[in-house]
Design a protein around this motif. Sequence first.
Motif, PDB file in Angstrom:
ATOM      1  N   LEU A  50      29.855 -17.139 -11.217  1.00 30.10           N
ATOM      2  CA  LEU A  50      29.009 -16.105 -10.614  1.00 30.10           C
ATOM      3  C   LEU A  50      29.240 -14.751 -11.282  1.00 30.10           C
ATOM      4  CD1 LEU A  50      29.264 -17.037  -6.829  1.00 30.10           C
ATOM      5  CD2 LEU A  50      27.313 -17.330  -8.355  1.00 30.10           C
ATOM      6  N   ASP A  51      30.492 -14.431 -11.592  1.00 33.80           N
ATOM      7  CA  ASP A  51      30.788 -13.173 -12.274  1.00 33.80           C
ATOM      8  C   ASP A  51      30.153 -13.135 -13.658  1.00 33.80           C
ATOM      9  OD1 ASP A  51      32.205 -12.260 -10.111  1.00 33.80           O
ATOM     10  OD2 ASP A  51      34.186 -12.717 -10.962  1.00 33.80           O
ATOM     11  N   ARG A  53      27.513 -14.794 -14.640  1.00 39.33           N
ATOM     12  CA  ARG A  53      26.064 -14.706 -14.465  1.00 39.33           C
ATOM     13  C   ARG A  53      25.651 -13.270 -14.137  1.00 39.33           C
ATOM     14  NH1 ARG A  53      24.789 -18.757 -10.430  1.00 39.33           N
ATOM     15  NH2 ARG A  53      25.320 -20.181 -12.116  1.00 39.33           N
ATOM     16  N   SER A  54      26.372 -12.618 -13.229  1.00 38.73           N
ATOM     17  CA  SER A  54      26.013 -11.242 -12.870  1.00 38.73           C
ATOM     18  C   SER A  54      26.250 -10.296 -14.043  1.00 38.73           C
ATOM     19  CB  SER A  54      26.798 -10.786 -11.639  1.00 38.73           C
ATOM     20  OG  SER A  54      28.166 -10.678 -11.930  1.00 38.73           O
ATOM     21  N   THR A  55      27.291 -10.550 -14.833  1.00 41.78           N
ATOM     22  CA  THR A  55      27.542  -9.724 -16.018  1.00 41.78           C
ATOM     23  C   THR A  55      26.421  -9.896 -17.032  1.00 41.78           C
ATOM     24  OG1 THR A  55      29.921  -9.917 -15.675  1.00 41.78           O
ATOM     25  CG2 THR A  55      29.192  -9.247 -17.860  1.00 41.78           C
ATOM     26  N   LYS A  56      25.940 -11.114 -17.181  1.00 38.71           N
ATOM     27  CA  LYS A  56      24.842 -11.373 -18.111  1.00 38.71           C
ATOM     28  C   LYS A  56      23.589 -10.614 -17.675  1.00 38.71           C
ATOM     29  CE  LYS A  56      22.680 -15.317 -18.011  1.00 38.71           C
ATOM     30  NZ  LYS A  56      22.310 -16.746 -18.127  1.00 38.71           N
ATOM     31  N   TYR A  57      23.284 -10.646 -16.384  1.00 40.05           N
ATOM     32  CA  TYR A  57      22.105  -9.936 -15.890  1.00 40.05           C
ATOM     33  C   TYR A  57      22.272  -8.429 -16.017  1.00 40.05           C
ATOM     34  CZ  TYR A  57      20.425 -14.350 -14.025  1.00 40.05           C
ATOM     35  OH  TYR A  57      19.982 -15.639 -13.895  1.00 40.05           O
ATOM     36  N   ARG A  58      23.457  -7.927 -15.730  1.00 40.95           N
ATOM     37  CA  ARG A  58      23.694  -6.485 -15.886  1.00 40.95           C
ATOM     38  C   ARG A  58      23.515  -6.061 -17.335  1.00 40.95           C
ATOM     39  NH1 ARG A  58      29.268  -5.679 -12.881  1.00 40.95           N
ATOM     40  NH2 ARG A  58      28.625  -6.453 -10.862  1.00 40.95           N
TER      41      ARG A  58
END
Length: 89
Positions: A50-51, A53-58
């Motif tokens: 999840l971290d 994935r969120s880093t990729k989106y950010r």
Amino acid sequence: MHSHNERIQAGSTAPPMEDRQPPCDCKSARANALESQLKNLRRDLEKVRLDARSTKYRLAYSTGTVVVIIGLVGWIANSRFDQLVMLLN
């Protein structure tokens, strides 16, 4: 010639009685400990996923924002290029 009992005792590989551990619930306790560790590893791995994935989106949103800002600055500079040239002279 050796007796039959001596050969059996000499070939025996079982540890002496004082070295044997009494049958206990040790294996099931170890299995339970390993299962709980496996659950913790899976939970931690899911957090890492999840971290990531969120880093990729950010990163994607940040890159898009930077591109938009550079585009706006370039557009403003292009429309005011004559004024910039006059300021530099």
